[in-house]
Design an enzyme around this catalytic site. Structure first.
Site, PDB file in Angstrom:
ATOM      1  N   GLU A 198      -5.991   3.982  -6.158  1.00 51.39           N
ATOM      2  CA  GLU A 198      -7.439   4.210  -5.713  1.00 51.39           C
ATOM      3  C   GLU A 198      -7.775   5.526  -5.984  1.00 51.39           C
ATOM      4  OE1 GLU A 198      -9.491   3.949  -1.284  1.00 51.39           O
ATOM      5  OE2 GLU A 198      -7.778   5.015  -1.578  1.00 51.39           O
ATOM      6  N   HIS A 250     -10.874  -2.760   3.188  1.00 47.68           N
ATOM      7  CA  HIS A 250     -11.092  -2.386   4.415  1.00 47.68           C
ATOM      8  C   HIS A 250     -11.594  -1.156   4.745  1.00 47.68           C
ATOM      9  CE1 HIS A 250      -8.041   0.293   2.102  1.00 47.68           C
ATOM     10  NE2 HIS A 250      -8.223   0.890   3.175  1.00 47.68           N
ATOM     11  N   ASP A 251     -12.004  -0.538   3.753  1.00 46.92           N
ATOM     12  CA  ASP A 251     -13.097   0.699   4.039  1.00 46.92           C
ATOM     13  C   ASP A 251     -14.801   0.320   3.593  1.00 46.92           C
ATOM     14  OD1 ASP A 251     -10.841   2.595   4.459  1.00 46.92           O
ATOM     15  OD2 ASP A 251     -10.767   3.003   2.699  1.00 46.92           O
ATOM     16  N   ASP A 286       0.950  -1.125  -0.075  1.00 46.45           N
ATOM     17  CA  ASP A 286       0.041   0.176  -0.041  1.00 46.45           C
ATOM     18  C   ASP A 286       0.762   1.284   0.002  1.00 46.45           C
ATOM     19  OD1 ASP A 286      -2.356   1.426   0.102  1.00 46.45           O
ATOM     20  OD2 ASP A 286      -3.290  -0.183   1.171  1.00 46.45           O
ATOM     21  N   ASP A 312      -3.061   4.858  -2.491  1.00 46.44           N
ATOM     22  CA  ASP A 312      -4.389   5.262  -1.661  1.00 46.44           C
ATOM     23  C   ASP A 312      -4.606   6.774  -2.119  1.00 46.44           C
ATOM     24  OD1 ASP A 312      -5.761   4.936   0.762  1.00 46.44           O
ATOM     25  OD2 ASP A 312      -4.895   6.585   1.320  1.00 46.44           O
TER      26      ASP A 312
END
Length: 572
Positions: A272, A344-345, A101, A209
């Protein structure tokens, strides 16, 4: 895109590990790198090709590791660099790849860069972050004196006043996550150097991210524009001024040249991008432009949102079809889709769009089938392959997520909803629904830890766990194995074109994938009732081969049983 020319990731499946909740090796209640290593047999058996590791860097953990204080160190709660190297070697030995990430829109406020930046208005690193004075003719700290009216994604204003220098710094997320100023070439050079360091260490790429937030719409005088205040909102919507900003393509192309170009094995790059449109995604993922391989878009996971993500509306299946269909068509000739339900979100998909009660296994496998058979690279979030469900916490004291806790506190303070109504919304949409520990067995704490877990284990772990599913050929786990194997062995899954069927049907999702002489028909029933499947030219599928289904028998081509999924193949 021909089979021979297609990049390896078109037929790959990625598995996201959220380290904090995956597996704990030392009994401190927090998942770690050695814990991940101990479960690689599970991932190898599942058949995934890539592991995406959520942040394991040094961090104060204000936002569960997405607030990084040292990009080139491992947080002690997860282990050491030696542990990381051992994990990476084991992943590679099993024929899998590992993607890190990358969080470079912001750092932690405890990162040495920011500590230096805030030390003085004359600091050499002052311009590494977004520092601005109060609005003209207003005193710093006064209500509304922030440089813009932007709101933070984690509630409150997007600006925080630093008492030492009397200026504000920008943070689109937590106040402990100051935004980096990508306008500064020194910032970009430092980030590229760090990325090269990880690639040289052996990692196979990056999931980036909120990468489309790195370019802000800065005016000639250095100021940033206000956002529109929508009805009922406390703050302005700044996203039009930082989402896919004016220099975003320039930055990503520069990153590609400086970090990825010329490497013997091309790293996987996934951006993302909240709010990205199909048209923008075509530009980002066009191989000729050399930006990123694919993007994470949010359109389909916003379809059940009202005024905000916690204002939950029922999903209309036709909206989902329209969204997926638009992305399939838009990236058909150039670029590539990423396919996901969970991460995870996001809350657990079986609780969100499926049935986490009586039909949990059927709806989990139907949702997986419909997603994975689209054109794009599928992502599995840890526990999704087991059919893990939302946590359904009863008290705010059970939650740990900063977004959830801030939203709850702000809504209570402003009288926007009752505590019971807020808790009901959190049970549906909180990010903590995805962050409860992976359920490995029916023992204490689901086999996740021998200590006290950092967040409560879902009580249904006694029924839903990996140990119970590993040797059950009818389990959700084994269905995922067959689904992944189909992608690996049938080129039409990865590279076939896409035709939506029954676009106006509110119960059945159906489409055809086609490559050369092979056609695949995919049918999914999104309800708990039998549904008629009315296909154009249905007779051509009468003798088709059933290659995958979530019922033990083939059933009828023109009837879909509750939450049924079927994939048919015919040669033409």
């Amino acid at each position: 895109m021909t089979t021979t020319a297609a990049p390896w990731w078109t037929s790959a499946v990625v598995y996201q590990v959220y380290p904090r909740s995956f597996a704990d090796s030392n009994g401190d209640g927090i998942g770690d790198l050695r814990g991940i290593a101990s479960k690689l047999d599970h991932l190898e058996r599942l058949g995934v090709d890539v592991i995406w590791l959520s942040p394991v860097y040094a961090s104060p953990q204000d936002d569960a590791g997405y607030d990084i204080s040292d990009y080139q160190a491992i947080d002690p709660s997860f282990g050491t660099l030696e542990d990381f190297d051992a994990l990476l070697a084991d992943v590679h030995a099993r024929g899998m790849k590992l993607v890190m990430d990358l969080v470079v829109n912001h750092t932690s406020d405890e990162h040495p860069w920011f500590i230096e930046s805030r030390s003085s208005v004359d600091s050499p690193k002052r311009d590494w972050y977004w520092w601005r004075p109060a609005r003209p003719h207003m005193e710093a700290g006064a209500p509304g004196a922030e440089p813009t009216n932007w709101g933070s994604f984690f509630s409150g204003p997007a600006w925080d006043l630093d008492e030492l220098t009397g200026e504000y710094y920008l943070h689109l997320f937590s106040r402990k996550q100051p935004d980096l100023n990508w306008e500064n070439p020194q910032v970009r050079a430092a980030i590229y150097s760090m990325m090269r360091w990880w690639l040289d260490r052996g990692v196979d790429g990056f999931r980036m991210d909120v990468i489309n937030f790195i370019s802000k719409d800065v005016r000639a005088d250095g100021s940033l524009p206000d956002g529109i205040v929508h009805d009922g909102a406390l703050y302005g919507d700044g996203q039009p001024h930082y989402g896919c900003g004016p220099r975003i393509h320039e930055y990503l192309q520069e990153m590609n040249r400086e970090v990825f170009a010329g490497r013997e094995s091309a790293p996987l790059t996934v951006g993302e991008m909240p709010g990205v449109t199909v048209e923008e995604a075509v530009l980002f993922t066009d191989p000729a432009r050399a930006e990123v391989d694919m993007v994470f878009q949010f359109e389909h996971v916003g379809l059940d949102h009202g005024a905000n993500k916690f204002d939950v509306h029922p999903l209309r299946l036709t909206d989902l079809k329209a969204s997926f269909g638009r992305w399939q068509a838009g990236l058909a000739e150039s670029g590539w889709n990423s396919l996901y339900w969970d991460n995870h979100d996001q809350p657990r998909i079986v609780s969100r769009f499926g049935d986490d009660g009586e039909h949990r296994e059927l709806s989990a496998t139907m949702l997986a089938t419909v997603l994975h058979l689209h054109r794009g690279t599928p992502y599995i979030y840890q526990g999704e392959e087991l059919g893990m469900t939302n946590a359904h916490f009863e008290s705010i004291d059970s939650y740990r997520d900063i977004e959830t806790l801030n939203y709850f506190a702000e809504a209570i303070a402003h009288g926007h909803a009752t505590q019971d109504d807020l808790l009901e919304s959190l049970r549906v949409m909180s990010r903590d629904n995805a962050r409860t520990p992976v359920q490995w067995d029916d023992g204490p704490h689901a086999g996740f830890t021998t200590g006290q877990p950092w967040i409560a284990v879902n009580p249904n772990s006694s029924e839903i766990n990996a140990a119970a599913q590993h040797d059950d050929p009818g389990s959700v786990f084994h269905f995922y194995r067959r689904l992944i194997e189909l992608r690996h062995t049938e080129p039409a899954v990865a590279l076939g074109d896409f035709t939506m069927l029954m676009a106006d049907d509110e119960a059945v999702y159906a489409f055809v994938r086609r490559l050369a002489g092979t056609e695949l028909l995919v049918v999914g029933n999104f309800t708990d009732r039998e549904q008629l499947v009315v296909l154009p030219a249905a007779e051509i599928w009468a003798d088709a081969e059933l290659v995958l289904g979530n019922y033990p028998d083939a059933g009828s081509v023109d009837i879909a049983r509750p939450w049924e999924a079927r994939v048919f193949r015919r040669l033409v």
